[in-house]
Motif scaffolding. Structure first.
Motif, PDB file in Angstrom:
ATOM      1  N   ILE A 226       5.231 -12.017   1.667  1.00  0.00           N
ATOM      2  CA  ILE A 226       5.531 -10.607   1.457  1.00  0.00           C
ATOM      3  C   ILE A 226       6.146  -9.965   2.690  1.00  0.00           C
ATOM      4  N   GLU A 227       5.774 -10.433   3.880  1.00  0.00           N
ATOM      5  CA  GLU A 227       6.298  -9.801   5.087  1.00  0.00           C
ATOM      6  C   GLU A 227       7.792 -10.043   5.261  1.00  0.00           C
ATOM      7  N   ARG A 228       8.335 -10.993   4.496  1.00  0.00           N
ATOM      8  CA  ARG A 228       9.790 -11.198   4.535  1.00  0.00           C
ATOM      9  C   ARG A 228      10.523 -10.003   3.931  1.00  0.00           C
ATOM     10  N   ASP A 229       9.853  -9.292   3.036  1.00  0.00           N
ATOM     11  CA  ASP A 229      10.488  -8.185   2.318  1.00  0.00           C
ATOM     12  C   ASP A 229       9.518  -7.013   2.264  1.00  0.00           C
ATOM     13  N   PRO A 230       9.641  -6.032   3.171  1.00  0.00           N
ATOM     14  CA  PRO A 230       8.706  -4.903   3.203  1.00  0.00           C
ATOM     15  C   PRO A 230       8.618  -4.143   1.887  1.00  0.00           C
ATOM     16  N   SER A 231       9.690  -4.176   1.085  1.00  0.00           N
ATOM     17  CA  SER A 231       9.658  -3.445  -0.183  1.00  0.00           C
ATOM     18  C   SER A 231       8.621  -4.041  -1.133  1.00  0.00           C
ATOM     19  N   LEU A 232       8.356  -5.345  -1.004  1.00  0.00           N
ATOM     20  CA  LEU A 232       7.332  -5.963  -1.837  1.00  0.00           C
ATOM     21  C   LEU A 232       5.953  -5.393  -1.523  1.00  0.00           C
ATOM     22  N   THR A 233       5.684  -5.220  -0.231  1.00  0.00           N
ATOM     23  CA  THR A 233       4.402  -4.634   0.164  1.00  0.00           C
ATOM     24  C   THR A 233       4.275  -3.225  -0.400  1.00  0.00           C
ATOM     25  N   TYR A 234       5.361  -2.456  -0.294  1.00  0.00           N
ATOM     26  CA  TYR A 234       5.345  -1.088  -0.813  1.00  0.00           C
ATOM     27  C   TYR A 234       5.080  -1.078  -2.310  1.00  0.00           C
ATOM     28  N   LEU A 235       5.773  -1.953  -3.050  1.00  0.00           N
ATOM     29  CA  LEU A 235       5.602  -2.006  -4.503  1.00  0.00           C
ATOM     30  C   LEU A 235       4.170  -2.369  -4.879  1.00  0.00           C
ATOM     31  N   LEU A 236       3.623  -3.351  -4.189  1.00  0.00           N
ATOM     32  CA  LEU A 236       2.274  -3.796  -4.509  1.00  0.00           C
ATOM     33  C   LEU A 236       1.257  -2.691  -4.237  1.00  0.00           C
TER      34      LEU A 236
END
Length: 408
Positions: A226-236
């Motif tokens: 997930i840290e490869r793509d900060p937007s994934l963290t935001y979405l989750l």
């Protein structure tokens, strides 16, 4: 009174959902005694007044609902919100001046009128001036006669629905003819003419799916991906923090989510996130169908008190549309994700409890009441319970869809 309901999507020319047709039955026999099933449908609708709520079933889409003669004559459709429904006049009604007057009055109150399964009989001519939509079953009318029907109805500003569209070839054919909407199962039957390339983003999503299907979730690996793509963290985090899912606690990190929700629930959300991104560029209904199937298969599987990974039923339903999303054969796709063998077998059509659960979900999608009854007998589980699970799955899927919307 308990309402048995199934919904079938109606798509526009861009393969987006325009509306859902709602189909109702009641009781173990699926209809009222001694009256036609379509009349029973109308009686169930008006007596329960859609106890689920139209929004819980269709979200922000319109609901196409069949009405028989008696409910039209007594103006029963006017108890519903005209902005949310389309009144379907079933092809079996007895047409006379009184019925025509009643339908014209209903249309005058703002309710769109649709002619269901149009059969070219002269009795429908009187409805044309106030009809909004005509539905044509492409298996019942000779295809060479349809272009002239399209021309006629278009001259009256009537929109057209092609029913029983089973393949992409049929979808394109009737789209070219001038049809506005399409009803059938062509989306669930992928046209595998090419493979969608698994780029970096898709490969990341497949990695997340792999992690979410493992017996023990490795949060170090999840964080690494997930840290490869900060937007994934935001979405989750946005998904988990939605008040429809979490009313009291603010989740601030993946570790916090694990402590608050438990590993199984977090794994579900990771799987949902991954699949939603894999579905990018495809019709949203594919994801909606996958969500309903996931929750439904989970509930049914849990009711069997299976001692396996509780995520098994959920993953089976969730991944069941992956072939349509990725435009690849399902056996090729599941070979790339190390999910359990029984989930792979179910997705590839091998007999078993999970395969039966998935088949049951498809029975609900098609309103195959006899198939549902057969499953009920085979596993000794009440039909009422199965319908309750499906109602719950539709509501859950709607809430998930709402909570996953991100402002652009």
């Amino acid at each position: 009174m308990f309402a048995y309901v199934a919904r079938q999507p109606i798509f526009d020319v861009n393969r987006n959902v325009y509306a859902y047709e709602l189909l109702f039955r009641i009781g173990e026999d699926n209809c009222f005694p001694d009256i036609p099933p379509d009349e029973a449908t109308s009686k169930i609708l008006t007596s329960t007044h859609l106890s689920l709520g139209i929004e819980e079933i269709t979200g922000d889409k319109k609901a196409f609902i069949n009405f028989h003669r008696d409910t039209l004559m007594y103006r029963f459709p006017t108890s519903l919100d005209a902005s949310k429904v389309v009144i379907e006049i079933v092809e079996t009604v007895e047409v006379d001046d009184a019925l025509i007057a009643a339908c014209k009055h209903i249309r005058g109150l703002g309710y769109p009128i649709a002619l269901d399964d149009y059969d070219m009989e002269e009795k429908w001519d009187a409805f044309v001036p106030f009809t909004s939509i005509v539905k044509i079953d492409i298996t019942e009318i000779a295809h060479e006669t349809i272009p002239s029907l399209v021309k006629r109805f278009k001259s009256h500003n009537i929109e057209l629905v092609a029913e029983k569209i089973e393949t992409y070839e049929e979808f394109h054919k009737f789209k070219e003819m001038g049809f506005d909407y399409f009803q059938g199962y062509f989306l669930a039957k992928p046209e595998i003419v090419r493979h969608r390339k698994l780029g970096p983003s898709a490969l990341t999503m497949m990695e997340l799916l792999t992690l979410s299907s493992q017996t023990k979730l490795n949060f170090d690996d999840v964080n690494r991906i997930i840290e490869r793509d900060p937007s994934l963290t935001y979405l989750l985090l946005r998904f988990i923090n939605n008040p429809l899912i979490n009313k009291r606690n603010k989740i601030t990190s993946l570790r916090h989510a694990l402590n608050f929700m438990g590993e199984v629930e977090v794994k579900k959300f990771i799987a949902l996130l991954a699949l939603a991104n894999l579905n990018d560029g495809q019709p949203q209904e594919l994801m909606q169908m996958a969500l309903v199937r996931a929750k439904f298969c989970e509930l049914v599987f849990i009711s069997f008190k299976e001692r396996e990974n509780p995520l098994t039923g959920f993953l089976t339903g969730l991944l069941s549309m992956l072939d349509a999303m990725m435009e690849q054969h399902i056996d090729e796709l599941v070979s790339k994700v190390p999910i359990s063998d029984n989930v792979k077998d179910a997705l590839c059509g091998e007999p078993g409890v999970l395969k039966d659960c998935l088949t049951l979900a498809k029975y609900f999608e098609r309103a195959n009441w006899s198939g549902i009854k057969k499953f009920s007998g085979k596993y000794n589980i009440q039909q009422t319970l199965l319908h309750g699970y499906y109602n719950e799955a539709m509501k859950w899927a709607h809430h998930v869809h709402v909570s996953a919307q991100v402002e652009k």
